[in-house]
Design a protein around this motif. Structure first.
Motif, PDB file in Angstrom:
ATOM      1  N   ASP A  31       0.823  -1.215   0.000  1.00 53.62           N
ATOM      2  CA  ASP A  31       0.000   0.000   0.000  1.00 53.62           C
ATOM      3  C   ASP A  31       0.856   1.263   0.000  1.00 53.62           C
ATOM      4  N   HIS A  32       2.073   1.183   0.568  1.00 55.24           N
ATOM      5  CA  HIS A  32       2.950   2.361   0.594  1.00 55.24           C
ATOM      6  C   HIS A  32       3.450   2.746  -0.791  1.00 55.24           C
ATOM      7  N   ASP A  52      -4.551   9.723  -3.451  1.00 46.98           N
ATOM      8  CA  ASP A  52      -5.212   9.973  -2.167  1.00 46.98           C
ATOM      9  C   ASP A  52      -6.659   9.482  -2.148  1.00 46.98           C
ATOM     10  N   GLU A  53      -6.997   8.578  -3.075  1.00 45.01           N
ATOM     11  CA  GLU A  53      -8.357   8.036  -3.124  1.00 45.01           C
ATOM     12  C   GLU A  53      -8.503   6.935  -2.068  1.00 45.01           C
ATOM     13  N   PRO A  54      -9.375   7.096  -1.081  1.00 45.05           N
ATOM     14  CA  PRO A  54      -9.523   6.054  -0.057  1.00 45.05           C
ATOM     15  C   PRO A  54      -9.926   4.705  -0.632  1.00 45.05           C
ATOM     16  N   GLN A  55     -10.712   4.716  -1.732  1.00 49.52           N
ATOM     17  CA  GLN A  55     -11.177   3.456  -2.318  1.00 49.52           C
ATOM     18  C   GLN A  55     -10.053   2.672  -2.989  1.00 49.52           C
ATOM     19  N   SER A  98      -5.246  -3.174   1.623  1.00 53.05           N
ATOM     20  CA  SER A  98      -5.115  -3.590   3.022  1.00 53.05           C
ATOM     21  C   SER A  98      -4.681  -5.038   3.169  1.00 53.05           C
ATOM     22  N   ARG A 151      -6.979   2.140  -1.809  1.00 58.19           N
ATOM     23  CA  ARG A 151      -5.960   1.646  -0.871  1.00 58.19           C
ATOM     24  C   ARG A 151      -5.937   0.125  -0.869  1.00 58.19           C
ATOM     25  N   ASP A 181     -11.198  -5.429  -2.968  1.00 61.22           N
ATOM     26  CA  ASP A 181     -10.917  -4.020  -3.216  1.00 61.22           C
ATOM     27  C   ASP A 181     -10.386  -3.891  -4.643  1.00 61.22           C
ATOM     28  N   PRO A 224     -11.734   4.835  -8.882  1.00 60.08           N
ATOM     29  CA  PRO A 224     -12.932   4.221  -8.308  1.00 60.08           C
ATOM     30  C   PRO A 224     -14.060   3.995  -9.307  1.00 60.08           C
TER      31      PRO A 224
END
Length: 344
Positions: free
Chosen positions: A179-180, A185-188, A192, A190, A201, A272
């Motif tokens: 993820d790094h 900057d889209e939260p969708q 995990s 990311r 995701d 997204p």
């Protein structure tokens, strides 16, 4: 050198694929949308409900083209191919080597972990200044630990389970910091952690889709040189599983697939809007998203890189074939060891 041929992807629901002379023709609602000569194709991939004429299936078999059927979400369904003409002596050597595959497994694992480490190091080199201190530290630590695992694999004895364990440990480290490497900057968008069946995701949806395509290319490469794609070394034999194709894919997917996913996201070519969430939380590409990904995949395969063992430049799309060729030479006794493909 084997010619880099194209794969024809038909992604429109309700499209029809038929033969016209020496051409594959795609029509939608009776209107011709694409025409590709057979001599330019090595395979055809159909996504979702696409009609294929019997004449097209027969022509593909005669031309040595494979037809791969995926459902509209990109999951493998079936493969249509003509007679397989594997080299019986080569396959006997392959079967014998599969009984004691430690050195081949070591090479595959070294190639995969080295290329995973290079992906992290490239991310640090290109974008480390933009990342926060915590991200840089996590990537540097993971890269250092992957280096330690590489040295452990090099020194490991004949315990194949230890080599498989090292490969799994490295994969866990790699995906823990993946993820790094994502800079949007889209939260969708990311990541995990790895989720497969189904992907949960957008990043996992992209990874799974590309791994399916890469497996197909590696299977075709194994068959092209006369190897049995079902009998692998790192991956244990299992009915219906192309274990050798999965072996060949391992060292290639950090560069061919993972790097492409990062590029498409970081350049905002996919976002997204290109994904949809189904019941149960499964995430899949939209039709437009698939078209963008497939176009980028074909372009990626045309990029040239220096083959570290051969000392020659070759398109990335030919690397699965070259690695299958190196493996066959090793099994025949022409090479002392199987040389993995290291990305520099």
């Amino acid at each position: 050198m084997k010619k880099l041929l194209n794969t024809l992807y038909v992604t429109t629901e309700g499209a029809a694929l038929k033969k016209d002379g020496e051409n594959a023709v795609v029509t939608i609602e009776g209107e011709e949308r694409a025409r590709v000569p057979f001599h330019m194709l090595t395979s055809i991939v159909l996504l979702g409900p696409v009609l294929v004429s019997p004449a097209m299936i027969s022509a593909a078999a005669e031309q040595g083209m494979t037809i791969v059927l995926l459902d509209r979400l990109g999951r493998f369904q079936a493969r249509i191919e003509g007679p397989v003409t594997g080299n019986v002596l080569l396959r006997r050597a392959q079967y014998a080597a599969s009984e004691a595959p430690v050195e081949i497994v070591r090479s595959i694992v070294l190639g995969k972990i080295s290329n995973q480490r290079q992906v992290l190091m490239r991310g640090l080199r290109d974008h480390g200044a933009e990342a926060g201190e915590a991200a840089r530290s996590a990537l540097e630590t993971a890269a250092a630990r992957l280096g330690q695992i590489l040295r452990r694999v090099e020194r490991a004895g004949g315990d194949i389970d230890a080599l498989r364990g090292a490969e799994g440990e490295a994969a866990a480290l790699y995906f823990a910091v993946f993820d790094h490497l994502i800079r949007v900057d889209e939260p969708q968008m990311r990541f995990s952690g790895r989720s497969r069946r189904p992907p949960l995701d957008p990043v996992n949806a992209l990874l799974s889709f590309l791994y399916t395509l890469l497996t197909h290319d590696c299977r075709s490469a194994a068959e092209a040189v006369g190897l049995d794609p079902a009998v692998g070394f790192l991956h244990r034999d299992r009915p219906g599983r192309p274990s050798l194709a999965l072996d060949l894919m391992e060292e290639l997917r950090p560069v061919l697939a993972d790097r492409l996913v990062l590029s498409l996201i970081n350049r905002r070519q996919l976002g997204p809007k290109d994904f949809e969430t189904r019941d149960g939380g499964a995430v899949f590409l939209t039709d437009d998203g698939r078209r963008t990904l497939l176009t980028a995949w074909q372009e990626r395969k045309r990029e040239e890189r220096l083959h570290p063992f051969l000392g020659e430049k070759a398109p990335l799309g030919l690397v699965p074939y070259l690695q299958a060729q190196m493996l066959s030479r090793h099994l025949r006794g022409d090479l002392d060891a199987y040389p993995p493909w290291f990305w520099k």
